[in-house]
Design a protein around this motif. Structure first.
Motif, short mmCIF file in Angstrom:
data_model
loop_
_atom_site.label_atom_id
_atom_site.label_comp_id
_atom_site.label_asym_id
_atom_site.label_seq_id
_atom_site.Cartn_x
_atom_site.Cartn_y
_atom_site.Cartn_z
N GLY A 361 34.89 44.96 33.10
CA GLY A 361 35.40 44.07 34.13
C GLY A 361 35.85 42.76 33.54
N VAL A 362 37.06 42.31 33.90
CA VAL A 362 37.62 41.06 33.39
C VAL A 362 38.19 40.28 34.56
CG1 VAL A 362 39.34 40.00 31.88
CG2 VAL A 362 38.21 42.11 31.18
N SER A 363 37.81 39.01 34.70
CA SER A 363 38.29 38.19 35.82
C SER A 363 38.94 36.92 35.31
CB SER A 363 37.14 37.83 36.75
OG SER A 363 37.57 36.94 37.76
N ASP A 364 40.01 36.48 35.97
CA ASP A 364 40.67 35.24 35.57
C ASP A 364 40.17 34.04 36.37
OD1 ASP A 364 41.84 35.62 38.04
OD2 ASP A 364 43.87 35.20 37.38
N ASP A 365 39.16 34.26 37.21
CA ASP A 365 38.58 33.13 37.95
C ASP A 365 37.07 33.28 38.05
OD1 ASP A 365 38.75 35.29 39.62
OD2 ASP A 365 39.39 34.16 41.37
N PRO A 366 36.38 33.31 36.91
CA PRO A 366 34.94 33.54 36.95
C PRO A 366 34.16 32.45 37.66
CG PRO A 366 35.63 32.82 34.76
CD PRO A 366 36.87 33.11 35.55
N GLU A 367 34.78 31.28 37.83
CA GLU A 367 34.07 30.20 38.50
C GLU A 367 34.06 30.37 40.01
OE1 GLU A 367 38.38 29.12 38.59
OE2 GLU A 367 37.00 30.06 37.16
N VAL A 368 34.85 31.29 40.51
CA VAL A 368 34.93 31.52 41.95
C VAL A 368 34.03 32.70 42.31
CG1 VAL A 368 36.43 32.06 43.90
CG2 VAL A 368 37.28 30.66 42.01
N VAL A 405 39.03 46.79 34.40
CA VAL A 405 39.25 46.36 35.79
C VAL A 405 39.51 44.86 35.75
CG1 VAL A 405 38.29 46.25 38.11
CG2 VAL A 405 37.75 48.19 36.65
N LEU A 406 40.76 44.48 35.98
CA LEU A 406 41.18 43.09 35.84
C LEU A 406 41.45 42.48 37.21
CD1 LEU A 406 43.86 41.83 33.29
CD2 LEU A 406 43.59 40.83 35.54
N ALA A 407 40.68 41.46 37.57
CA ALA A 407 40.85 40.77 38.86
C ALA A 407 41.74 39.55 38.68
CB ALA A 407 39.49 40.35 39.41
N ALA A 408 42.84 39.51 39.43
CA ALA A 408 43.77 38.38 39.37
C ALA A 408 44.41 38.22 40.74
CB ALA A 408 44.83 38.62 38.30
N THR A 409 43.66 37.68 41.67
CA THR A 409 44.14 37.56 43.04
C THR A 409 44.16 36.10 43.49
OG1 THR A 409 41.88 37.93 43.83
CG2 THR A 409 43.31 39.84 43.72
N LEU A 438 43.46 52.08 29.95
CA LEU A 438 44.15 51.84 31.22
C LEU A 438 43.61 50.57 31.84
CD1 LEU A 438 46.02 53.24 33.51
CD2 LEU A 438 43.82 53.77 34.59
N VAL A 439 44.50 49.78 32.43
CA VAL A 439 44.09 48.59 33.18
C VAL A 439 44.22 48.88 34.67
CG1 VAL A 439 44.48 46.14 33.63
CG2 VAL A 439 44.83 47.05 31.34
N VAL A 440 43.15 48.66 35.41
CA VAL A 440 43.20 48.70 36.87
C VAL A 440 43.37 47.26 37.33
CG1 VAL A 440 41.93 49.18 38.99
CG2 VAL A 440 41.78 50.77 37.06
N LEU A 441 44.56 46.93 37.78
CA LEU A 441 44.89 45.55 38.15
C LEU A 441 44.53 45.30 39.60
CD1 LEU A 441 46.23 42.80 37.57
CD2 LEU A 441 48.42 43.85 38.17
N LEU A 442 43.57 44.44 39.83
CA LEU A 442 43.25 44.00 41.19
C LEU A 442 44.05 42.72 41.43
CD1 LEU A 442 39.37 44.53 41.13
CD2 LEU A 442 41.17 46.18 41.69
N GLY A 455 48.84 50.77 33.12
CA GLY A 455 48.06 50.20 34.20
C GLY A 455 48.45 50.74 35.56
N ILE A 456 47.55 50.56 36.53
CA ILE A 456 47.83 50.86 37.93
C ILE A 456 47.50 49.60 38.73
CG2 ILE A 456 47.33 53.31 37.65
CD1 ILE A 456 44.67 52.83 39.13
N CYS A 457 48.12 49.47 39.88
CA CYS A 457 47.90 48.29 40.72
C CYS A 457 47.05 48.66 41.93
CB CYS A 457 49.23 47.71 41.19
SG CYS A 457 49.01 46.30 42.31
N ALA A 458 45.89 48.02 42.03
CA ALA A 458 45.01 48.20 43.19
C ALA A 458 44.90 46.92 44.01
CB ALA A 458 43.63 48.68 42.75
#
Length: 489
Positions: A361-368, A405-409, A438-442, A455-458
């Motif tokens: 799991g990888v997130s671009d906003d871990p402070e949130v 699993v990459l979270a970028a919302t 594979l990247v699962v893009l959230l 990648g796939i977009c979720a």
């Protein structure tokens, strides 16, 4: 004072943050709101059952209709644990049958909201997704085409309101071209007026039937104001009321946001004068009520405007249903969400459930903080779902297959739209360390090319989207030793 005498508290919507405050603080804030006589409450977070009890209590305490709202762009489960999470608008627009999907989402959202007493569904977003660097819209929009956004937004609104709740089109006259987050400061859109006609089109398409519209804390010099639309008479009264002929209730966006300025109580007076009817989520409800009352006492024209706002809000309130049974009809959330996923099965060519697979799991906003309903680390849902289906999930760097699993919302106060360079780098390194990755893009599908990996977009971080991604993988990857995917060990 020569104008009509009305209670300014009736135009104030207090916040109840079950996601951040202790139960005692929530109850105290609710009691304080009732003492002040506020017009309603906007809710954030909480268990559905507890929210239902809280709403019942404040309704009984008020003894009159209240606006009970919540931001539910991605289903009632976006805020309330125990109710249905749904894909974001961008994902619904990618569904094979978007018209049906949007209508089903609007209806399900309203029915579940009403089941716990929420009668004001603060959705949908009608902003255009036209600026890749926009930090706050992206997947919250139905797309970039004004006509299409108006059509899909209209279907969502019709379904929601047919179920008995009042919908809210936002953020007028359009937040899609900003490169700043109005939670943080005041964005300015420097686009010329002819271009802004595109932004207005979705709102014009629903102005004759949506119950409420939310004004944006955004400045539009080409529309005659260098200040937020919220406090601009030419935009709220001249454009929305006058030109578009909107007769419903106009709400501000949250008055605690940076886009409205530091003194939100005085800004509420300006918003009322500009034509707004509901002052949503002030920093201090008591101070806002006092400022409104003082200003109305000194200005007969403002007193008349206040009376109009109270009357308009009250008339709309009579259309509310107090509650309705929750009904999902034939909607199965994971299957519904799975139909919105964007991905090529060739991305997992050569994969096998029998190979060792690592999920990161990888997130671009871990402070949130995580969204409502999420339990455990990012990626844990994909791991658990695949493990239950017989996949060999191993937390080991030497695994043959790697799913990132990459979270970028988009989220308020985040200040960024695209996935950060550091997060993209982290995802690439993890994918490239395995024989197959594979990247699962959230996040938004537009960022798929930037992944530098298959990648796939979720679409979003709702748990239902992670579960849908796992279902997509189970369907795309052959079964272990001929066993049907999902059969377990």
């Amino acid at each position: 004072m020569t104008g009509p005498c009305v209670d300014p508290a009736r135009v104030v919507i207090e916040a109840l943050r079950l996601d951040r405050w202790s139960p005692r603080e929530v109850e105290a804030r609710a009691d304080r709101g009732l003492e002040l006589g506020v017009g309603g409450f906007i809710l954030f977070g909480g268990e559905a059952e507890r929210v239902g009890r809280l709403v019942e209590r404040v309704r009984e305490g008020a003894g009159r209709p209240l606006w009970i709202g919540a931001d539910l762009e991605r289903g009632a489960g976006q805020q309330l644990r125990g109710l249905t999470e749904l894909p974001p608008p961008a994902a619904l627009a990618a569904h094979p049958d978007p018209e049906t999907a949007v209508a089903q989402a609007g209806r399900t959202t309203a029915e579940e909201a009403l089941s716990v007493g929420i009668n004001w569904v603060i959705a949908p977003v009608l902003d255009l997704d036209v600026e890749p660097d926009n930090p706050i819209i992206a997947t919250r929009s139905f797309g970039s085409d004004p006509r299409r956004v108006g059509e899909l937004g209209g279907r969502w609104i019709d379904a929601c309101q047919s179920a008995g709740a009042v919908a809210c089109a936002k953020h007028f006259p359009g937040h899609g071209r900003t490169t700043e987050d109005s939670h943080i400061g005041l964005p300015t859109i420097d686009a010329p007026a002819p271009l802004l006609e595109q932004d207005l089109a979705p709102f014009a398409a629903v102005a004759d039937r949506v119950g409420s519209v939310m004004a944006a804390h955004v400045a539009y010099p080409a529309l005659g104001s260098g200040r937020a639309a919220t406090v601009s008479p030419g935009i709220v009264t001249g454009l929305l009321r006058g030109r578009l002929g909107f007769e419903g209730v106009i709400s501000t966006d949250a008055m605690i946001m940076g886009g409205i300025g530091r003194n939100d109580a005085e800004a509420a007076v300006e918003a009322l004068a500009a034509g707004c009817d509901l002052m949503c989520y002030p920093a201090d409800a008591g101070a806002t009520i006092e400022a409104l009352g003082r200003a109305a006492a000194d200005d007969p024209a403002l007193a008349t405007r206040l009376a109009d706002a109270v009357g308009r809000a009250g008339r709309a309130g009579h259309a509310f249903r107090s509650a309705a049974p929750a009904s999902r009809g034939d909607l199965e959330p994971v299957a519904f969400a799975c139909d919105t996923i964007v991905g090529d099965p060739e991305a997992v060519s050569g994969w096998s459930p029998g190979a060792t697979t690592r999920v990161v799991g990888v997130s671009d906003d871990p402070e949130v903080g995580p969204p409502a309903g999420r339990a455990g680390a990012l990626g844990a849902i994909v791991s658990d779902e695949l493990r239950a289906a017989g996949w060999r999930i191993r937390d080991a760097s030497e695994a043959e297959q790697c799913i990132v699993v990459l979270a970028a919302t988009p989220r308020g106060w985040k200040g960024r739209g695209a996935p950060s360079a550091g997060v993209l780098r982290e995802a690439r390194v993890a994918v490239q360390a395995a024989a197959r990755g594979l990247v699962v893009l959230l996040g938004h599908a537009r960022w798929l090319p930037s992944l530098g990996a298959p990648g796939i977009c979720a679409w979003s971080t709702e748990t239902v989207m992670e579960r849908a991604a796992a279902a997509w993988l189970r369907a795309a990857v052959p079964a272990v030793s001929g066993r049907p995917a999902g059969s377990g060990r």
